[in-house]
Design an enzyme around this catalytic site. Sequence first.
Site, PDB file in Angstrom:
ATOM      1  N   PHE A 187       0.845  -1.188   0.000  1.00 21.20           N
ATOM      2  CA  PHE A 187       0.000   0.000   0.000  1.00 21.20           C
ATOM      3  C   PHE A 187       0.886   1.245   0.000  1.00 21.20           C
ATOM      4  O   PHE A 187       0.640   2.212  -0.716  1.00 21.20           O
ATOM      5  CB  PHE A 187      -0.921  -0.003   1.221  1.00 21.20           C
ATOM      6  CG  PHE A 187      -1.931   1.115   1.202  1.00 21.20           C
ATOM      7  CD1 PHE A 187      -3.098   0.989   0.474  1.00 21.20           C
ATOM      8  CD2 PHE A 187      -1.703   2.299   1.881  1.00 21.20           C
ATOM      9  CE1 PHE A 187      -4.030   2.033   0.433  1.00 21.20           C
ATOM     10  CE2 PHE A 187      -2.624   3.333   1.851  1.00 21.20           C
ATOM     11  CZ  PHE A 187      -3.786   3.191   1.122  1.00 21.20           C
ATOM     12  N   PHE A 188       1.927   1.205   0.823  1.00 24.55           N
ATOM     13  CA  PHE A 188       2.985   2.205   0.771  1.00 24.55           C
ATOM     14  C   PHE A 188       4.192   1.567   0.088  1.00 24.55           C
ATOM     15  O   PHE A 188       4.161   0.405  -0.299  1.00 24.55           O
ATOM     16  CB  PHE A 188       3.344   2.697   2.174  1.00 24.55           C
ATOM     17  CG  PHE A 188       2.212   3.367   2.898  1.00 24.55           C
ATOM     18  CD1 PHE A 188       1.692   4.555   2.435  1.00 24.55           C
ATOM     19  CD2 PHE A 188       1.657   2.803   4.042  1.00 24.55           C
ATOM     20  CE1 PHE A 188       0.642   5.189   3.084  1.00 24.55           C
ATOM     21  CE2 PHE A 188       0.613   3.422   4.703  1.00 24.55           C
ATOM     22  CZ  PHE A 188       0.103   4.617   4.232  1.00 24.55           C
ATOM     23  N   GLU A 299       5.305  12.183   2.252  1.00 24.31           N
ATOM     24  CA  GLU A 299       3.957  12.677   2.540  1.00 24.31           C
ATOM     25  C   GLU A 299       3.937  14.207   2.617  1.00 24.31           C
ATOM     26  O   GLU A 299       4.798  14.820   3.239  1.00 24.31           O
ATOM     27  CB  GLU A 299       3.451  12.091   3.855  1.00 24.31           C
ATOM     28  CG  GLU A 299       2.024  12.481   4.175  1.00 24.31           C
ATOM     29  CD  GLU A 299       1.519  11.833   5.443  1.00 24.31           C
ATOM     30  OE1 GLU A 299       0.435  11.220   5.407  1.00 24.31           O
ATOM     31  OE2 GLU A 299       2.211  11.936   6.475  1.00 24.31           O
ATOM     32  N   GLU A 323     -12.238  -0.253   4.565  1.00 22.31           N
ATOM     33  CA  GLU A 323     -10.887   0.121   4.982  1.00 22.31           C
ATOM     34  C   GLU A 323     -10.645  -0.199   6.460  1.00 22.31           C
ATOM     35  O   GLU A 323      -9.656   0.246   7.042  1.00 22.31           O
ATOM     36  CB  GLU A 323     -10.647   1.604   4.706  1.00 22.31           C
ATOM     37  CG  GLU A 323     -10.743   1.963   3.221  1.00 22.31           C
ATOM     38  CD  GLU A 323     -10.583   3.447   2.957  1.00 22.31           C
ATOM     39  OE1 GLU A 323     -10.212   4.189   3.901  1.00 22.31           O
ATOM     40  OE2 GLU A 323     -10.828   3.877   1.816  1.00 22.31           O
ATOM     41  N   GLU A 325     -12.001   0.915   9.042  1.00 21.82           N
ATOM     42  CA  GLU A 325     -11.954   2.106   9.893  1.00 21.82           C
ATOM     43  C   GLU A 325     -12.992   2.020  11.008  1.00 21.82           C
ATOM     44  O   GLU A 325     -14.139   1.625  10.782  1.00 21.82           O
ATOM     45  CB  GLU A 325     -12.206   3.363   9.056  1.00 21.82           C
ATOM     46  CG  GLU A 325     -11.074   3.705   8.097  1.00 21.82           C
ATOM     47  CD  GLU A 325     -11.317   4.990   7.335  1.00 21.82           C
ATOM     48  OE1 GLU A 325     -10.338   5.582   6.878  1.00 21.82           O
ATOM     49  OE2 GLU A 325     -12.485   5.389   7.185  1.00 21.82           O
TER      50      GLU A 325
END
Length: 367
Positions: A187-188, A299, A323, A325
């Site tokens: 994802f990163f 970022e 996600e 969350e």
Amino acid sequence: MTLIFLCGPLCHRPLLDVILGGDFALSPAFVGGRDGRLVDAPGHFALAPHRGAKVEGAVLEAPAPQAARLAFYAKATGLGARQVRLTSAMGTAPAITYALTAGPADIGPWDAALWLADHAALAVETAVEVMARFGQTPPARLRARLGPIRVRAASRLRARSEQTPNAVRSAPGDVALQAARQPYAHFFAVEEYDLTFRRFDGTTSPPINRAVFISGDAVTVLPYDPARDRVLLVEQVRAGPLGRGDPNPWQLEAIAGRIDPGETPEDAARREAVEEAGLTLGPLLPVASYYPSPGAKTEFLYSYVAITQLPDGAAGVFGVEDEAEDIRGHLISFDQAMALVASGEVQNAPLLLTLLWLQRERGRLRA
């Protein structure tokens, strides 16, 4: 040689330059019995059966290396290969083409001008990262990470388009990138660079190695109700404190989230407020735009205060289920928020910066 019919975005020469990585020649061609459909994604184009229609494009006689690069890009971005019969100045011939199959999510007929204005730059920038992994990363793995890749591409475009004042700091340039590697990507991503730079005494530095944590641009927004003099903070568990060994990884924050491709920072702030707090924001007041940790991370944040009505009962539990969350809102008076700053319970930089900005501007906003 492989005969390939190119249509839609794949006729865009800057995109093909990145994909093919070398010289190429195109000739006009068309395929009958189909029409082109616009799909809301960079580099995507759908072919739909349609009697009497035809799709204009170009024919590429691709040597094996270029055919392999194009096939890699297609697989990484979700384009399917299919057989077509093209017509060109040389007559008709079988060829392969790369496109999506038209479905119910299609927006409408292909509009080259619309794609060029809204998607072309992002498509090219996305292809830069995709093709940098050619021969190193399986295309299916890139396909799974296409969303984050597009976010990073949009961030690079935004960085190049914005003004970068240098009244005190050095002018842009004088950094030479000699090599780049990507040892981790999900994802990163993490990238390593070998580089040199101009030192302040005018000499060139020796080669140095630096590692960077790669993520996309993001936005934070703090809802503030001037009449009630209160703010809304959100609380959620965060992996950063957990990885540091902090016994309490729960963080009080401003509403925050990444900026999706095609969004402005303001659009993202309003979307995230709905997703994380169920709030419709009023006017957005820019606080600052900044790198929170430029020594190690790409970022870049855009922080805002939003004038918002925050009556009793405005806080709840929200978040995007896909996600994972789970985000709880807290209605807190401004004085209580500043007490949390003083006690150290507020521990993240965007909220600290935003509350200090609000402390400075509060009298004006309340008036």
